[in-house]
Design an enzyme around this catalytic site. Sequence first.
Site, PDB file in Angstrom:
ATOM      1  N   HIS A  82      -5.849   0.166   4.862  1.00 35.46           N
ATOM      2  CA  HIS A  82      -6.581  -0.277   3.671  1.00 35.46           C
ATOM      3  C   HIS A  82      -6.280  -1.735   3.340  1.00 35.46           C
ATOM      4  O   HIS A  82      -7.172  -2.549   3.152  1.00 35.46           O
ATOM      5  CB  HIS A  82      -6.168   0.584   2.469  1.00 35.46           C
ATOM      6  CG  HIS A  82      -6.364   2.070   2.644  1.00 35.46           C
ATOM      7  ND1 HIS A  82      -7.602   2.686   2.615  1.00 35.46           N
ATOM      8  CD2 HIS A  82      -5.461   3.060   2.836  1.00 35.46           C
ATOM      9  CE1 HIS A  82      -7.446   3.982   2.776  1.00 35.46           C
ATOM     10  NE2 HIS A  82      -6.176   4.246   2.914  1.00 35.46           N
TER      11      HIS A  82
HETATM   12  O1  RIB Z   1      -5.933   3.890  -1.726  1.00 31.92           O
HETATM   13  C1  RIB Z   1      -5.221   3.080  -0.809  1.00 31.92           C
HETATM   14  C2  RIB Z   1      -4.348   2.117  -1.535  1.00 31.92           C
HETATM   15  O2  RIB Z   1      -3.363   2.833  -2.272  1.00 31.92           O
HETATM   16  C3  RIB Z   1      -3.557   1.193  -0.600  1.00 31.92           C
HETATM   17  O3  RIB Z   1      -3.362  -0.053  -1.219  1.00 31.92           O
HETATM   18  C4  RIB Z   1      -2.246   1.892  -0.438  1.00 31.92           C
HETATM   19  O4  RIB Z   1      -1.167   0.981  -0.172  1.00 31.92           O
HETATM   20  C5  RIB Z   1      -2.075   2.494  -1.796  1.00 31.92           C
HETATM   21  O5  RIB Z   1      -1.519   1.499  -2.631  1.00 31.92           O
END
Ligand code: RIB
Length: 311
Positions: free
Chosen positions: A239
């Site tokens: 992500h």
């Molecule tokens: O939903 C994914 C996000 O939530 C990413 O930034 C992961 O590190 C968590 O913080």
Amino acid sequence: MEKIPVWIDCDTGVDDAVAIMLAHALEELSVVGLSATCGNQTLERTFRNTSRICRLIGADYRVFPGAEKPLLRPLENASMFHGQNGLGDVDFPLPDPYVPEKTPAWDAILASAQAYPGQLRLVATGPLTNAATALTLHPELAGLLHSILLMGGAAAGGNVTPAAEFNIHADPEAAQIVFTSGVPIVMCGLDVTMQAELRPADLDSFAALGNRCGHAVHDILQCSWRALRSFGLTGVAQHDSCPVMYLAHPELFTGQEAGVFVETQGALTLGKTVTDLWSDKKFDRKTALVLLTVDRERFVSILREQIAKLP
Ligand code: RIB
Ligand code: CA
């Protein structure tokens, strides 16, 4: 080529860690500072984890402490995916000597934006509490930032509830402040970040690089992989590397300008990033470039190539 100045505000976290490695390696970018927020883990852990990753990559970046809790709500961490220590329960040493910064993140971000007027890109890979606090305490910041590139939200779906993604759900009030700030935003929501997954063979290929950062990528993502595999997913989404990769390689992505605002009241929809991408009724203004697709093969290839450059 003039490097793009970047500030990373993160809740390190396993995919935050990979994003920091990527930002350090990409020659197009210049990391000018980092700040930590609570999120995946407590601030104490995310703050120290961010410094641990800086030591791992051999960088002496300054790391500033931010929010210990969301603006209005209690913190809900994500230890299932990030482990108890926030780095997949893999141990990494702190810098030696370890001299933590004391200036709050929101003041440090302003100072950096003043040093790079109109040029600083704020990459936010955790809840938006620090960004919202900075924009609220220092109204001049909105006119100084080039843009905010955030991992958060989703035009469709969610990973904490069917409607909300973790970073936005953790502090919806902060997210709404950011989306209504007037700062140009690139939103890397689940729509695109779930495509940017490392599959088991990809993870093995990072270990096969043979350098400590390659092994680190493989090792810290095992905790997430074990949890995600049990849910039937096919890999570990990177992500937080999406906003970083977009800065250096926008050609890998497609997206669309949209009006995006955050639900802060709903029972079922709390933390939803409501977009007008696919609705007949449109908001009165566009507030973000919402990324929708990424070329996964090239994303993984570039990520691996960059990690290979590190110690
Ligand atoms: O939903 C994914 C996000 O939530 C990413 O930034 C992961 O590190 C968590 O913080
Ligand atoms: Ca994160």
